[in-house]
Every structure is written in C-alpha cells, then in structure tokens.
Design an enzyme around this catalytic site. Structure first.
Site, PDB file in Angstrom:
ATOM      1  N   ASP A 406     -18.555  65.258 -11.350  1.00  0.00           N
ATOM      2  CA  ASP A 406     -18.170  64.413 -12.481  1.00  0.00           C
ATOM      3  C   ASP A 406     -17.909  65.308 -13.701  1.00  0.00           C
ATOM      4  OD1 ASP A 406     -17.798  62.125 -13.969  1.00  0.00           O
ATOM      5  OD2 ASP A 406     -19.927  61.856 -14.387  1.00  0.00           O
ATOM      6  N   GLU A 409     -13.185  67.228 -16.344  1.00  0.00           N
ATOM      7  CA  GLU A 409     -11.824  67.261 -16.953  1.00  0.00           C
ATOM      8  C   GLU A 409     -11.549  68.596 -17.632  1.00  0.00           C
ATOM      9  OE1 GLU A 409     -14.083  64.711 -17.318  1.00  0.00           O
ATOM     10  OE2 GLU A 409     -13.066  63.748 -15.648  1.00  0.00           O
ATOM     11  N   ASP A 480     -14.650  55.711 -15.385  1.00  0.00           N
ATOM     12  CA  ASP A 480     -15.446  54.653 -16.018  1.00  0.00           C
ATOM     13  C   ASP A 480     -14.627  53.421 -16.374  1.00  0.00           C
ATOM     14  OD1 ASP A 480     -17.447  56.424 -15.675  1.00  0.00           O
ATOM     15  OD2 ASP A 480     -17.547  57.060 -17.775  1.00  0.00           O
TER      16      ASP A 480
HETATM   17  C1  GLC Z   1     -19.832  59.480 -16.310  1.00  0.00           C
HETATM   18  C2  GLC Z   1     -19.352  59.078 -14.930  1.00  0.00           C
HETATM   19  C3  GLC Z   1     -20.239  58.001 -14.373  1.00  0.00           C
HETATM   20  C4  GLC Z   1     -21.676  58.492 -14.352  1.00  0.00           C
HETATM   21  C5  GLC Z   1     -22.117  58.924 -15.738  1.00  0.00           C
HETATM   22  C6  GLC Z   1     -23.504  59.557 -15.750  1.00  0.00           C
HETATM   23  O1  GLC Z   1     -19.682  58.449 -17.214  1.00  0.00           O
HETATM   24  O2  GLC Z   1     -18.019  58.690 -14.943  1.00  0.00           O
HETATM   25  O3  GLC Z   1     -19.816  57.620 -13.095  1.00  0.00           O
HETATM   26  O4  GLC Z   1     -22.512  57.483 -13.884  1.00  0.00           O
HETATM   27  O5  GLC Z   1     -21.205  59.866 -16.253  1.00  0.00           O
HETATM   28  O6  GLC Z   1     -23.548  60.648 -14.931  1.00  0.00           O
END
Ligand code: GLC
Length: 795
Positions: A406, A409, A480
């Site tokens: 995650d 980017e 998200d």
């Molecule tokens: C980001 C991710 C999400 C995750 C969060 C905490 O917002 O996109 O899926 O739960 O971070 O790690």
C-alpha cells in the site's frame, strides 16, 4: 519541433528518419504493432513496462515519395510527413489514426480578472489546461469515435470528453468524475472508429496527460512533461486483438494460486489476535466461505515494516498455523515507508547500504507516513529490490500467505516528494519526476520475486500503485473508495477499463472503504464482487462493521448466497485466467469486447461480462428492485435464475428483489462448477459439475477445462490436465451428443466423474456409451453422472 524530413535509412526492422531538428526511429514490431520513437531525453528506449520485447519478423516496405515516407506492412500503411506527422491506414487505406495538423486551440475560460483567486477563496479547485508538455502528439478526432482503457480512472466506460493525468495519486477525498488521477498510471488507451479498434501505448513514466477531445473536439492528444517520445500503435481491428497485442508487449497476469479467487475479508484493523480469531470463527460458524484474512498496519510494532507488535500478536507463527489448519490464509500489509529509527534493523541496513532515495546532496530523503519520519527505498535500483525481496522471507517464515503493498504512489503526509529526490534506476541516476509512476511497480516486482524465491509458490501480491506491466507481478485494488452507491456504480467502468489495460486481476473494496456501509449497499456490492476477479471486503478504521453478518439476517443470507455462488464458479474463473495467458483477455469485460459489431454495447456502463459467457447486470441504485438489461446481439441469453431464453439485441426489464442479481448465461456454453467449500482445498474435488446451456441449433459447443495443483509452478513444466467437452445439438434440441475427452494428462489428480446438469431440455432417454443411464430432474434441469471419456447421447 522536428522540421523537414532529410532522409531515412532502414536497419533491420527499424527505419531511422532524419529530420532537420531531431532524429526518430520507427520500429516495426510486427505487421500490426509499430513503435514511434524520438530520443528527446535519452538515446535509448528503456521501458519499465516492456521487459521482453518480441519482434516478430515480417515483411514490410519503405519508400519515399514527394513529401513523405511510406511504410507498408501486411496490415498497415503509414505515411510520415515533415514535422514527424504520422497518418496510419489499414491495408485498404481506410484512415485509422491521423495526426492533427495545427496547434492546440483550447476552449476559452471566461470569467473576470483575478477569477481564479476569487473562486479559490470559497474553496473551489479550478483546473487550468496543461501547457507544460515537452512531448506532445495531437491526433485528429474522427466522427463517431469511442475510447477505452487508461487503467484506473473515474468516469464512464467511454473516455471521450475526459482529460486524465497519469501521476500516481493518493487522494482520500471521495473519488468523483472530476478526478484526473488516482493511484495507478497506465498510459494506454483503445480507440474505436467505425468498428475498427487500435491501441496507443505512450510508454513514458513522467507526468503525462491525455485529453480526449475535451479541450477541443477536433483533436485528442497525449503528452508528457519530459522524457522521450515513445509510443506504440497497436492495430486490431478487433478490440480483442488490441488487448491481446498490448498484453503481449507488457506481459500478462500469471496464474494465481487458486485460493486467491476465494472470498477475502479485510478491515483496518483486525487486532489484537483475539479479534482476528473471532472473525475466523464467525465465518466457519455461520457457514460463510472465506479463504483469506488481512492484517492492516496495526499488526506491526510502531508501523515498522517486517515486524510484529508482540503485545497484540504474541506468537504470530502459532496463530498463522492455527488459522491455516482451518483454511485461512493471512495477508499482511507492507508499506514502503521505513521508519527512521536507529536500532531498527531494516532502517539500519538500508542506511548502511545506501538503499534509500536521497536528496540532491545525497542525504537520505525523509518524509512522513504512518510511522512518522520515514524513508523511501530506492526500488528502481535492482540491488534495493533484491534486498526488499530478501525481506519477504521474514514474513514468509512466519507463515504469511500474501503481501499487501500500500501507500506506494508513494504517499507522503508531509507534502509531495520534491522533484529532485534522486533514484538510481539500475545504474541510471534519475529523479522523482521520472520514477514516481513506477515506484509501486518496482516495489511489487521486488515483493513478487521475494515471495517466489522463498515459497516457490505463485506469489500473491496486492498493490495500490502501478504502471503499465505491473500485472506480471501483482493483483490490484482500486484504493480508498467509500461506502457510496456512486462508488459502487463507478467501480464497474473502472474495473472494465483496468481489464482492457492489461490488469486482469483487480477488484474494489467490496462494501466501500471509507464512510459507513448500509445493509442494502453491502448486499448489492457483494453481488458485484462475486463476479469480479478480486473479491475482497475491506473497510476503514472507525467505520461501522462490514463483515457479511454485520447487519441483519437478510443481509447475511444474501452475502452467504453470493459468496457460495462464487465458490461454485471457481473452476470457470480459473479456466478464464488460464485462457488469459494466451488471449490476454481479462476476467471482467465490457460487453463491446465480444460484441464489437453491436454499437449498442459501446457505452454500457452498468453491465459486464465475467469471462466470455456470463453477463452480469447488477442493481447499483438504492431502492431499485427492477432494471433494464441490454442483451447483446449475436447470442441468445439464458436467465441464470429462471432459465428463460432471450434473443440478444434487445432491452428487457428484469425484476430484481434485493437477493437477486440479474445474471445471464450465453446460450451454447458450459459453466464448470465446484461444490461449495468453506475454503479452497477443504474438499478433494473428484467430481466436476458441468452446467450446460445447449445451443438451440446444431452448433457444436467446445469448452476446454484446465486443472492443476492450484499453487505451484509445476504447470510451467507441463504438469496439468486438459479436458475437452464437446456438445452438439440438433435444431429442435431433440438429440444432443456429448463427448468428454481428456486431451492432455500430466497432473496426477483428476476427476473420477462428471455431473451433468443440462438446462432447458426434456429427454426421453440418455445413453452413455450406448447404455441407458438414469437421470433426475432437479430445479428444471436434468442431472446425471458419468465417468471420464464417455460418449453420451440424449434423446
Ligand atoms: C490506506 C489504504 C487502506 C488501508 C489504510 C491503512 O488508506 O488504501 O486500504 O486500510 O491505508 O493501512
């Protein structure tokens, strides 16, 4: 910019053209794929997406005539003029793609002096056009054109009239149609003109822009703030061929482990251990299948990647092994940001070896993410990727089954990374502007390679950021989203366009990540999730519970019904992914991919095909219990629930109470089914069910089914089985002949029997190898069992 043509020289499959100001190379990759390249920044064409360029030798001619150079392959004619203007025709000289002559003429933004500032005072975020592109190609907009692809973008299926930016962006505001960029950058699109399709892949990792007739309906353009001019023209004429050729260039999704097609449950955050175990227990107690559970950032010790918080998870190894015995695979999140913390092994090692991106003075660059001050591994550097790959062993040794990448980017809480943050791209020193869009791509690649090395199983990696070609390494989810009906609606064109852009294995957070879900929204979202490649329910911290049982009995029953249906469909989904290895065709598909001749399909946003044979027309509006369904021309369609047959080429109205998702099966197909299991591998599958929808004429149906161990790489050595089912009917369906052939056998486990379920027929007698056999009628379909390699005749 280029000036007049001076001359050209052909060297093998490349035509070097000299212009007054700049040289270019036109490379014939195949009769249908041509690369147009000018070294505006670097001499070489260095692709991050195309790792294994396969040039297909083909005959072509190059001539110069008056003011142009003419290149002709068996499929395409290309005229190249002064200023590197390019016009591309098919083999009959029908224009496909013509460069626009003239400059950009953006529409006028009317207002008052200082208008931008005035509007900004109230918080309006106005957008100006982009005038900073150093590389830019304008193409003439023809009448009746449609555009698809562009990876993960908001908006409708057809991208005409949109402007998009490729710059991987983490923006948690509700994603709406005016968003130009999201987490992924896939600079590829498909144009459709008079039923002919072509693709353009602009292989440039800098911030790039695509304007599809928005600033002026006379042209569309693509361009980037820096880098080379480097684009591939990929001819169809069918959309399927374009996708096939694009994925041949950038790579295809490898076969995943079978369990990854099961239902997955995530939440920020299942902590401590007791809560995770509770969730696991609920699934089994409530008879709701589930294969994977996720651990979000709170399982770590102070958000230090590759560590565990031992207060919350005292013995991860034991816990993961207990879960595994019960069929649960656990996927843990690993973010790129490494906490700045002396004494923390990953940080120390990274610093010691110079593994982090640095500022222009070569001081490791620090920004903020979950752990506070954090550093960014220099993933574009192979040495760093190898180190990151090694780190996967830490998690694999605990018994983790997949890694969730995650924030890659990369996200940064302390303002964006400056342009001049330095990366070492496998020996080429470059900066953030060039590496931003491939940071997540390289991270996924490192993760994939590490998991592969240490488990020798097909790695399960799921990433938020990606570039063209990431499909070779990772599954993606669309970041998200929120628990909004609008986001359920938007997910369909977004996933369909991701599929056309090579990302076969994709999904959204089912139920929505941010905001609070409702019973009805979750019910409808699960009905969509059931047919999308990645079926994962995920929700944010502090939101309302969103597990299948979190609302009421009705919602739980609906969740169970569709999750169980998913498990029945596993062999069909797996077969589709196996076929994708050669076709490049995704799992979730827009209707026009198979019905290009039917223009009614070109802008259908709210229906999709799951593989080739299942059409899903979900309800995506609150309170709606009926909807219009378009059934494409060229096939007949069987209502999955009632078995009623409809001729394609028309709209019908389907009643769809909350527990019913309208689904249609293409007539003349077979859908293979597995028995429902609590998790993949719970039961040894010795019998395959064939759910058959015979054609209404004497067309022969052939379905090829693939079987292997579902986890290892042995299939690459040929260890698998192939079954061919041939079904031939007569005009009135009075006689049907069926043959089962095992056409390839190298995998030890195979089916002992096949259960036939044939819809919409009323037989008097069924003969298996000439002998009459018994059959039953169950829910209107006839059912009987046979063993392998049998010839069946139904009268
Ligand atoms: C980001 C991710 C999400 C995750 C969060 C905490 O917002 O996109 O899926 O739960 O971070 O790690």
């Amino acid at each position: 910019m280029f000036g007049k043509i001076i001359g050209f020289e052909q060297v093998d499959n490349k035509i070097h053209i000299g212009f007054e100001e700049q040289n270019v190379i036109v490379e014939i990759i195949s009769a249908s794929i041509i690369n147009f390249f000018s070294p505006l920044k670097r001499e070489q064409r260095l692709s991050k997406a195309v790792e294994d360029l396969k040039v297909q030798k083909c005959s072509f001619s190059v001539d110069s005539k008056e003011d142009k150079i003419i290149i002709a392959t068996d499929k395409l004619n290309v005229n190249i003029f002064d200023d590197f203007k390019v016009d591309i025709y098919d083999d009959s000289w029908n224009i496909l793609c013509e460069d626009y002559r003239g400059d950009r003429k953006p529409f006028v933004r009317r207002g008052v002096d200082g208008g931008w500032a005035v509007a900004a005072e109230e918080g309006h975020e106005l957008k100006d056009g982009d005038n900073k592109l150093r590389v830019q190609v304008l193409k003439k907009m023809e009448e009746d054109m449609y555009f698809y692809g562009f990876g993960e973008k908001t908006g409708h299926l057809n991208k005409k009239g949109y402007h998009y930016k490729m710059w991987n962006t983490d923006d948690p505001k509700p994603h709406v149609e005016s968003f130009e960029a999201l987490y992924k950058s896939i600079p590829f699109f498909i144009g459709l003109k008079e039923k002919q399709a072509f693709g353009i892949f602009f292989d440039n990792t800098f911030e790039s822009h695509f304007d599809i007739g928005k600033e002026n309906s006379d042209y569309y353009y693509f361009g980037a703030v820096d880098g080379n001019l480097d684009y591939y023209f990929i001819y169809g004429p069918s959309m399927k061929e374009v996708v096939n050729r694009y994925t041949d260039l950038t790579g295809r999704t490898p076969l995943p482990q079978l369990w990854t097609l099961g239902y997955q449950q995530c939440r920020w955050a299942y902590v401590p251990e007791q809560r995770l175990m509770e969730i696991a227990k609920e699934f089994r107690n409530r008879d709701i299948p589930c294969d994977a559970l996720y651990l979000d950032i709170d399982y770590m010790d102070g958000y230090r990647v590759f560590t565990w918080d031992k207060n919350k998870f005292p013995n991860p190894k034991e816990m993961l092994s207990e879960l595994k015995q019960n069929g649960f695979k656990v996927v843990t999140i690993i973010d790129p940001g490494v906490k700045k913390d002396k004494g923390y092994e990953i940080y120390d090692k990274g610093i010691k070896n110079g593994y982090f991106a640095a500022d222009k003075d070569n001081i490791p660059y620090v920004n903020k993410v979950w752990p506070g001050d954090a550093l960014y591994p220099d993933f574009p550097n192979e040495k760093v990727r190898n180190w990151w790959a090694e780190n996967q062993k830490i998690m694999m040794d605990y018994g983790v089954s997949g890694i969730w990448n995650d924030m890659n980017e990369p996200a940064s809480f302390n303002g964006p990374l400056p342009d001049d943050v330095v990366f070492n791209n496998d020996g080429i020193i470059t900066d953030h502007r060039e590496m931003h869009n491939v940071f997540g791509h390289y991270m996924s690649k490192a993760t994939y390679e590490g998991i592969k090395k240490y488990t020798n199983k097909r790695p399960f990696v799921i990433t938020r950021a990606c570039y063209a070609g990431t499909q070779k390494y990772s599954t993606v989810w669309t970041g998200d989203n929120q628990s909004l009906w609008e986001h359920l609606r938007m997910s369909l064109p977004m996933l369909m366009n991701l599929g056309l852009s090579g990302i076969t294995f994709c999904g959204t957070d089912v139920g929505g990540f941010g905001f609070d879900c409702t019973a009805e929204l979750l019910s409808r979202w699960v009905q969509v999730g059931c047919f999308t490649p990645l079926f994962r329910n995920h929700s944010s911290i502090m939101t309302r519970d969103q597990e299948p049982w979190a609302f009421d009995k009705q919602t739980e029953d609906i969740n169970r019904k569709y999750i169980k249906l998913r498990y029945k469909l596993i062999p069909y989904l797996y077969d589709t992914l196996w076929k994708q290895k050669s076709s490049g065709l995704p799992l979730i598909r827009p209707l026009m991919l198979h019905y290009q001749e039917d223009e009614n399909t070109y802008e259908i946003n709210d229906e999709f095909l799951c593989g080739e044979n299942i059409l899903v027309a979900p309800v995506i509006e609150q309170g709606k219990t009926a909807r219009m369904v378009y059934l494409p021309k060229g096939s007949n369609w069987v209502d999955y629930w009632t078995k009623e047959v409809f001729q394609g080429g028309k709209y019908i109205v389907k009643e769809a109470p909350l527990d019913l998702c309208p689904v249609y099966i293409k007539q003349g197909t077979i859908i293979p089914n597995y028995p429902v299991q609590n998790y993949i591998g719970e039961k040894k599958i010795e019998e395959l069910t064939l759910d058959i929808y015979p054609a209404a004429d004497d067309t022969e149906i052939k379905y090829v089914h693939y079987q292997d161990d579902g986890e290892s790489f042995e299939y690459r050595k040929g260890v698998y089985n192939l079954y061919e089912f041939l079904i031939k009917g007569s005009d009135d369906l009075k006689g049907i002949a069926i043959r089962i052939n095992k056409t390839y056998r190298a995998y030890r486990d195979s089916y002992h029997s096949f259960k036939f379920k044939i819809n919409n027929i009323k037989p008097a007698e069924i003969l298996a190898d000439g002998k009459a056999i018994e059959f039953k009628i169950v829910e209107g379909a006839i059912e009987f069992l046979v063993e392998s390699e049998t010839e069946i005749y139904i009268k």
